[in-house]
Design an enzyme around this catalytic site. Structure first.
Site, short mmCIF file in Angstrom:
data_model
loop_
_atom_site.label_atom_id
_atom_site.label_comp_id
_atom_site.label_asym_id
_atom_site.label_seq_id
_atom_site.Cartn_x
_atom_site.Cartn_y
_atom_site.Cartn_z
N SER A 1 27.92 -24.97 -10.69
CA SER A 1 29.07 -25.77 -10.27
C SER A 1 28.72 -27.25 -10.35
O SER A 1 27.57 -27.64 -10.05
CB SER A 1 29.48 -25.45 -8.83
OG SER A 1 30.48 -26.34 -8.40
N TYR B 1 27.19 -24.82 0.00
CA TYR B 1 27.58 -24.24 -1.30
C TYR B 1 27.01 -25.11 -2.43
O TYR B 1 26.45 -24.59 -3.41
CB TYR B 1 29.11 -24.18 -1.39
CG TYR B 1 29.64 -23.90 -2.78
CD1 TYR B 1 29.65 -22.61 -3.30
CD2 TYR B 1 30.16 -24.93 -3.57
CE1 TYR B 1 30.14 -22.35 -4.58
CE2 TYR B 1 30.66 -24.69 -4.84
CZ TYR B 1 30.66 -23.40 -5.35
OH TYR B 1 31.14 -23.15 -6.61
P1 NAP Z 1 37.19 -16.07 -7.67
O1 NAP Z 1 38.47 -16.29 -8.38
O2 NAP Z 1 37.15 -16.11 -6.18
O3 NAP Z 1 36.56 -14.69 -8.18
C1 NAP Z 1 35.33 -14.29 -7.67
C2 NAP Z 1 34.87 -13.01 -8.35
O4 NAP Z 1 33.58 -12.68 -7.83
C3 NAP Z 1 35.76 -11.82 -8.08
O5 NAP Z 1 35.68 -10.98 -9.20
C4 NAP Z 1 35.10 -11.18 -6.86
O6 NAP Z 1 35.37 -9.79 -6.74
C5 NAP Z 1 33.65 -11.41 -7.20
N1 NAP Z 1 32.77 -11.45 -6.04
C6 NAP Z 1 32.86 -12.21 -4.93
N2 NAP Z 1 31.84 -11.97 -4.11
C7 NAP Z 1 31.08 -11.03 -4.71
C8 NAP Z 1 29.90 -10.34 -4.36
N3 NAP Z 1 29.27 -10.57 -3.20
N4 NAP Z 1 29.41 -9.42 -5.22
C9 NAP Z 1 30.04 -9.17 -6.38
N5 NAP Z 1 31.15 -9.79 -6.77
C10 NAP Z 1 31.67 -10.69 -5.94
O7 NAP Z 1 36.08 -17.15 -8.15
P2 NAP Z 1 36.02 -18.10 -9.44
O8 NAP Z 1 36.69 -19.38 -9.10
O9 NAP Z 1 36.38 -17.37 -10.65
O10 NAP Z 1 34.45 -18.43 -9.42
C11 NAP Z 1 33.52 -17.79 -10.27
C12 NAP Z 1 32.23 -18.60 -10.24
O11 NAP Z 1 32.52 -19.95 -10.65
C13 NAP Z 1 31.58 -18.70 -8.86
O12 NAP Z 1 30.18 -18.61 -8.99
C14 NAP Z 1 31.98 -20.08 -8.38
O13 NAP Z 1 31.07 -20.62 -7.46
C15 NAP Z 1 31.99 -20.85 -9.70
N6 NAP Z 1 32.80 -22.06 -9.68
C16 NAP Z 1 34.15 -22.01 -9.48
C17 NAP Z 1 34.87 -23.19 -9.46
C18 NAP Z 1 36.36 -23.23 -9.25
O14 NAP Z 1 36.91 -24.33 -9.03
N7 NAP Z 1 37.06 -22.12 -9.32
C19 NAP Z 1 34.21 -24.42 -9.63
C20 NAP Z 1 32.84 -24.42 -9.81
C21 NAP Z 1 32.15 -23.23 -9.84
P3 NAP Z 1 36.54 -9.22 -5.75
O15 NAP Z 1 37.83 -9.70 -6.32
O16 NAP Z 1 36.41 -7.74 -5.80
O17 NAP Z 1 36.27 -9.83 -4.41
#
Ligand code: NAP
Length: 247
Positions: A142, A156
Protein backbone atom coordinates in the site's frame (compact mmCIF):
# COMPACT_ATOMS: atom_id res chain seq x y z
CA UNK A 1 0.02 -21.25 -20.27
CA UNK A 2 -0.79 -24.30 -18.13
CA UNK A 3 0.28 -22.79 -14.83
CA UNK A 4 -1.69 -22.21 -11.67
CA UNK A 5 -1.99 -18.88 -9.91
CA UNK A 6 -3.00 -18.66 -6.24
CA UNK A 7 -4.63 -15.36 -5.24
CA UNK A 8 -5.28 -14.76 -1.54
CA UNK A 9 -8.37 -12.68 -0.85
CA UNK A 10 -9.66 -13.22 -4.38
CA UNK A 11 -13.36 -13.04 -3.66
CA UNK A 12 -13.76 -9.26 -3.77
CA UNK A 13 -12.03 -6.01 -4.64
CA UNK A 14 -8.50 -6.03 -6.01
CA UNK A 15 -8.10 -9.81 -5.64
CA UNK A 16 -11.23 -10.51 -7.68
CA UNK A 17 -10.00 -8.14 -10.40
CA UNK A 18 -6.64 -9.97 -10.42
CA UNK A 19 -8.44 -13.30 -10.84
CA UNK A 20 -10.39 -11.95 -13.83
CA UNK A 21 -7.25 -10.59 -15.51
CA UNK A 22 -5.28 -13.76 -14.80
CA UNK A 23 -8.02 -16.01 -16.19
CA UNK A 24 -8.17 -13.88 -19.34
CA UNK A 25 -4.39 -14.33 -19.66
CA UNK A 26 -4.78 -18.12 -19.44
CA UNK A 27 -3.82 -18.84 -15.83
CA UNK A 28 -5.70 -21.56 -13.98
CA UNK A 29 -6.68 -19.83 -10.76
CA UNK A 30 -7.20 -20.86 -7.16
CA UNK A 31 -8.52 -18.07 -4.97
CA UNK A 32 -8.93 -17.84 -1.24
CA UNK A 33 -11.50 -16.01 0.82
CA UNK A 34 -12.26 -15.75 4.51
CA UNK A 35 -16.04 -15.58 4.86
CA UNK A 36 -17.98 -14.67 1.71
CA UNK A 37 -18.39 -18.00 -0.11
CA UNK A 38 -21.03 -16.64 -2.51
CA UNK A 39 -18.76 -13.84 -3.65
CA UNK A 40 -15.90 -16.32 -4.10
CA UNK A 41 -18.03 -18.71 -6.16
CA UNK A 42 -19.20 -15.96 -8.49
CA UNK A 43 -15.57 -14.95 -9.15
CA UNK A 44 -14.77 -18.62 -9.84
CA UNK A 45 -17.71 -18.87 -12.26
CA UNK A 46 -16.53 -15.79 -14.18
CA UNK A 47 -12.98 -17.17 -14.39
CA UNK A 48 -14.27 -20.47 -15.79
CA UNK A 49 -16.11 -18.53 -18.50
CA UNK A 50 -12.62 -17.56 -19.72
CA UNK A 51 -11.97 -21.28 -20.31
CA UNK A 52 -9.56 -21.93 -17.46
CA UNK A 53 -9.74 -24.09 -14.35
CA UNK A 54 -10.76 -22.19 -11.22
CA UNK A 55 -11.50 -23.02 -7.61
CA UNK A 56 -12.08 -21.24 -4.33
CA UNK A 57 -11.00 -22.29 -0.87
CA UNK A 58 -11.98 -20.80 2.46
CA UNK A 59 -8.72 -19.96 4.20
CA UNK A 60 -7.90 -17.37 6.81
CA UNK A 61 -4.35 -16.26 6.01
CA UNK A 62 -3.79 -15.64 9.73
CA UNK A 63 -4.11 -19.40 10.30
CA UNK A 64 -1.04 -21.33 9.15
CA UNK A 65 -2.94 -24.59 8.52
CA UNK A 66 -5.47 -22.70 6.38
CA UNK A 67 -2.67 -21.29 4.20
CA UNK A 68 -1.21 -24.77 3.78
CA UNK A 69 -4.65 -26.11 2.83
CA UNK A 70 -5.08 -23.32 0.28
CA UNK A 71 -1.82 -24.26 -1.40
CA UNK A 72 -2.87 -27.92 -1.41
CA UNK A 73 -6.07 -26.86 -3.22
CA UNK A 74 -3.98 -24.94 -5.77
CA UNK A 75 -1.70 -27.98 -6.21
CA UNK A 76 -4.78 -30.01 -7.14
CA UNK A 77 -5.22 -27.82 -10.25
CA UNK A 78 -1.65 -28.37 -11.49
CA UNK A 79 1.86 -26.99 -11.08
CA UNK A 80 1.98 -23.61 -9.38
CA UNK A 81 3.40 -20.74 -11.45
CA UNK A 82 2.51 -17.65 -9.45
CA UNK A 83 1.10 -16.29 -6.21
CA UNK A 84 -0.56 -12.96 -5.48
CA UNK A 85 -0.32 -12.13 -1.78
CA UNK A 86 -3.33 -9.86 -1.65
CA UNK A 87 -5.47 -10.62 1.42
CA UNK A 88 -5.28 -7.72 3.82
CA UNK A 89 -7.37 -5.69 6.21
CA UNK A 90 -7.56 -2.20 7.65
CA UNK A 91 -8.71 -1.38 11.14
CA UNK A 92 -11.13 1.30 12.31
CA UNK A 93 -9.76 4.84 12.37
CA UNK A 94 -7.65 5.45 15.47
CA UNK A 95 -4.66 7.42 16.70
CA UNK A 96 -1.74 5.35 18.00
CA UNK A 97 -2.35 6.62 21.53
CA UNK A 98 -5.74 4.85 21.51
CA UNK A 99 -4.71 1.50 19.96
CA UNK A 100 -4.99 -1.75 21.91
CA UNK A 101 -2.35 -4.43 21.53
CA UNK A 102 -5.08 -6.88 20.47
CA UNK A 103 -6.13 -4.68 17.56
CA UNK A 104 -2.56 -4.37 16.31
CA UNK A 105 -1.83 -8.09 16.76
CA UNK A 106 -4.96 -9.15 14.85
CA UNK A 107 -4.07 -6.92 11.91
CA UNK A 108 -0.41 -7.94 11.85
CA UNK A 109 -1.42 -11.62 11.91
CA UNK A 110 -3.23 -11.12 8.60
CA UNK A 111 -1.18 -8.44 6.83
CA UNK A 112 2.32 -9.53 7.89
CA UNK A 113 2.41 -13.06 9.34
CA UNK A 114 -0.10 -14.21 6.71
CA UNK A 115 2.01 -12.67 3.95
CA UNK A 116 5.23 -14.30 5.18
CA UNK A 117 3.62 -17.74 5.55
CA UNK A 118 2.03 -17.40 2.10
CA UNK A 119 5.43 -16.52 0.64
CA UNK A 120 6.99 -19.50 2.42
CA UNK A 121 4.55 -21.91 0.81
CA UNK A 122 5.01 -20.19 -2.56
CA UNK A 123 8.81 -20.50 -2.46
CA UNK A 124 8.61 -24.15 -1.41
CA UNK A 125 6.77 -24.85 -4.66
CA UNK A 126 8.23 -22.34 -7.13
CA UNK A 127 11.93 -22.24 -6.28
CA UNK A 128 14.27 -24.38 -8.35
CA UNK A 129 16.10 -25.06 -5.06
CA UNK A 130 12.97 -27.00 -4.03
CA UNK A 131 12.55 -28.71 -7.40
CA UNK A 132 10.11 -26.10 -8.72
CA UNK A 133 10.01 -24.52 -12.19
CA UNK A 134 10.31 -20.91 -11.04
CA UNK A 135 7.53 -18.34 -11.06
CA UNK A 136 6.37 -14.97 -9.90
CA UNK A 137 5.16 -13.65 -6.55
CA UNK A 138 3.37 -10.30 -6.35
CA UNK A 139 2.72 -8.76 -2.95
CA UNK A 140 -0.06 -6.20 -2.63
CA UNK A 141 1.29 -3.53 -0.33
CA UNK A 142 0.00 0.00 0.00
CA UNK A 143 1.08 3.58 -0.59
CA UNK A 144 0.29 3.88 3.12
CA UNK A 145 3.77 2.47 3.78
CA UNK A 146 5.30 5.76 2.63
CA UNK A 147 2.41 8.08 3.61
CA UNK A 148 2.07 6.82 7.19
CA UNK A 149 -1.75 7.09 7.53
CA UNK A 150 -1.52 9.52 10.45
CA UNK A 151 -4.79 9.81 12.39
CA UNK A 152 -6.28 6.87 10.47
CA UNK A 153 -4.29 3.69 10.96
CA UNK A 154 -0.56 4.03 11.43
CA UNK A 155 -0.49 0.36 12.45
CA UNK A 156 -1.84 -0.63 9.02
CA UNK A 157 0.72 1.63 7.30
CA UNK A 158 3.48 -0.02 9.32
CA UNK A 159 2.19 -3.48 8.33
CA UNK A 160 2.43 -2.46 4.69
CA UNK A 161 5.98 -1.18 5.23
CA UNK A 162 6.73 -4.71 6.39
CA UNK A 163 5.23 -6.00 3.13
CA UNK A 164 7.56 -3.70 1.13
CA UNK A 165 10.56 -5.04 3.02
CA UNK A 166 9.38 -8.64 2.71
CA UNK A 167 9.26 -8.15 -1.05
CA UNK A 168 12.70 -6.55 -1.25
CA UNK A 169 14.41 -9.17 0.89
CA UNK A 170 12.66 -12.22 -0.50
CA UNK A 171 13.37 -11.07 -4.06
CA UNK A 172 17.11 -11.19 -3.31
CA UNK A 173 16.81 -14.51 -1.48
CA UNK A 174 15.28 -16.34 -4.45
CA UNK A 175 16.54 -14.29 -7.42
CA UNK A 176 18.80 -17.09 -8.66
CA UNK A 177 16.16 -19.75 -8.02
CA UNK A 178 13.83 -18.69 -10.84
CA UNK A 179 11.45 -16.73 -8.64
CA UNK A 180 10.66 -13.05 -9.15
CA UNK A 181 9.13 -11.12 -6.24
CA UNK A 182 7.59 -7.68 -6.65
CA UNK A 183 5.32 -5.34 -4.72
CA UNK A 184 2.38 -3.34 -6.07
CA UNK A 185 1.37 -0.39 -3.88
CA UNK A 186 -2.16 0.82 -4.54
CA UNK A 187 -3.23 4.28 -3.42
CA UNK A 188 -6.90 4.82 -2.69
CA UNK A 189 -8.92 2.26 -4.63
CA UNK A 190 -12.69 1.92 -4.82
CA UNK A 191 -13.37 -1.34 -2.94
CA UNK A 192 -15.28 -2.40 0.17
CA UNK A 193 -12.17 -2.28 2.37
CA UNK A 194 -12.93 1.30 3.41
CA UNK A 195 -16.41 0.41 4.67
CA UNK A 196 -14.91 -2.57 6.51
CA UNK A 197 -12.73 -0.07 8.38
CA UNK A 198 -15.74 2.06 9.29
CA UNK A 199 -15.17 4.71 6.60
CA UNK A 200 -17.69 3.96 3.79
CA UNK A 201 -17.31 7.52 2.43
CA UNK A 202 -13.49 7.40 2.24
CA UNK A 203 -13.25 7.05 -1.55
CA UNK A 204 -15.74 9.87 -2.10
CA UNK A 205 -13.96 12.09 0.43
CA UNK A 206 -10.32 11.46 -0.48
CA UNK A 207 -10.59 10.51 -4.17
CA UNK A 208 -10.83 14.13 -5.39
CA UNK A 209 -7.72 15.04 -3.35
CA UNK A 210 -5.52 12.52 -5.22
CA UNK A 211 -3.29 14.33 -7.77
CA UNK A 212 -5.10 12.72 -10.72
CA UNK A 213 -8.40 13.80 -9.14
CA UNK A 214 -10.00 10.43 -8.46
CA UNK A 215 -9.68 7.10 -6.70
CA UNK A 216 -8.38 4.14 -8.68
CA UNK A 217 -10.29 1.05 -9.71
CA UNK A 218 -9.50 -2.51 -8.68
CA UNK A 219 -8.89 -3.33 -12.34
CA UNK A 220 -6.26 -0.60 -12.65
CA UNK A 221 -4.33 -2.27 -9.82
CA UNK A 222 -4.94 -5.72 -11.31
CA UNK A 223 -3.38 -4.57 -14.59
CA UNK A 224 -0.11 -3.84 -12.80
CA UNK A 225 -0.24 -7.14 -10.94
CA UNK A 226 -0.93 -9.06 -14.17
CA UNK A 227 2.03 -7.40 -15.88
CA UNK A 228 4.40 -8.26 -13.03
CA UNK A 229 3.15 -11.86 -13.12
CA UNK A 230 3.80 -12.11 -16.84
CA UNK A 231 6.99 -12.84 -18.74
CA UNK A 232 6.84 -9.23 -19.98
CA UNK A 233 8.26 -8.36 -16.55
CA UNK A 234 11.03 -10.98 -16.77
CA UNK A 235 13.77 -8.60 -15.59
CA UNK A 236 11.72 -7.09 -12.73
CA UNK A 237 12.36 -8.41 -9.27
CA UNK A 238 12.56 -6.54 -6.00
CA UNK A 239 10.54 -3.74 -7.63
CA UNK A 240 7.93 -1.65 -5.88
CA UNK A 241 5.33 -0.31 -8.31
CA UNK A 242 3.06 2.48 -7.08
CA UNK A 243 -0.43 2.47 -8.58
CA UNK A 244 -1.62 5.50 -6.70
CA UNK A 245 -2.60 8.27 -9.09
CA UNK A 246 0.38 10.38 -8.04
CA UNK A 247 -0.51 10.26 -4.37
P1 NAP B 1 -11.48 -5.90 0.14
O1 NAP B 1 -12.33 -5.38 -0.95
O2 NAP B 1 -11.86 -5.67 1.56
O3 NAP B 1 -11.29 -7.48 -0.10
C1 NAP B 1 -10.50 -8.19 0.80
C2 NAP B 1 -10.36 -9.63 0.34
O4 NAP B 1 -9.49 -10.30 1.26
C3 NAP B 1 -11.66 -10.40 0.34
O5 NAP B 1 -11.57 -11.38 -0.67
C4 NAP B 1 -11.67 -11.04 1.73
O6 NAP B 1 -12.44 -12.23 1.80
C5 NAP B 1 -10.20 -11.36 1.87
N1 NAP B 1 -9.74 -11.46 3.25
C6 NAP B 1 -9.87 -10.56 4.25
N2 NAP B 1 -9.29 -11.01 5.36
C7 NAP B 1 -8.79 -12.23 5.07
C8 NAP B 1 -8.10 -13.22 5.79
N3 NAP B 1 -7.79 -13.05 7.09
N4 NAP B 1 -7.75 -14.36 5.17
C9 NAP B 1 -8.06 -14.55 3.87
N5 NAP B 1 -8.70 -13.65 3.13
C10 NAP B 1 -9.08 -12.52 3.72
O7 NAP B 1 -9.97 -5.35 0.02
P2 NAP B 1 -9.19 -4.67 -1.22
O8 NAP B 1 -9.42 -3.21 -1.15
O9 NAP B 1 -9.43 -5.40 -2.46
O10 NAP B 1 -7.69 -4.89 -0.70
C11 NAP B 1 -6.86 -5.92 -1.18
C12 NAP B 1 -5.43 -5.60 -0.77
O11 NAP B 1 -5.07 -4.31 -1.29
C13 NAP B 1 -5.22 -5.52 0.74
O12 NAP B 1 -3.98 -6.10 1.08
C14 NAP B 1 -5.21 -4.03 1.02
O13 NAP B 1 -4.47 -3.71 2.17
C15 NAP B 1 -4.56 -3.51 -0.24
N6 NAP B 1 -4.83 -2.11 -0.53
C16 NAP B 1 -6.09 -1.67 -0.77
C17 NAP B 1 -6.31 -0.33 -1.02
C18 NAP B 1 -7.67 0.25 -1.30
O14 NAP B 1 -7.82 1.48 -1.31
N7 NAP B 1 -8.68 -0.56 -1.56
C19 NAP B 1 -5.23 0.56 -1.01
C20 NAP B 1 -3.97 0.08 -0.74
C21 NAP B 1 -3.78 -1.26 -0.51
P3 NAP B 1 -13.98 -12.21 2.38
O15 NAP B 1 -14.78 -11.42 1.40
O16 NAP B 1 -14.39 -13.64 2.41
O17 NAP B 1 -13.91 -11.55 3.71
Amino acid sequence: MGAVLLVTGGSRGIGAAVVARAAAAGWDVCLTYRSDADAAESVVARAREAGVQASAVRADVAVEADVEAAFAAADALGPLGGVVVNAGVVSPKSRVDAMSAARVADMLAINVVGAVVTCREAVRRLSTAHGGRGGSIVLVGSAASRLGSAGEYVDYAASKAAVDTLGLGLAKEVADEGVRVNVVRPGIVDTEIHASGGQPDRVERIGPLVPVGRAGTADEVAAAVAWLLSDEASYCTGSILDVAGGR
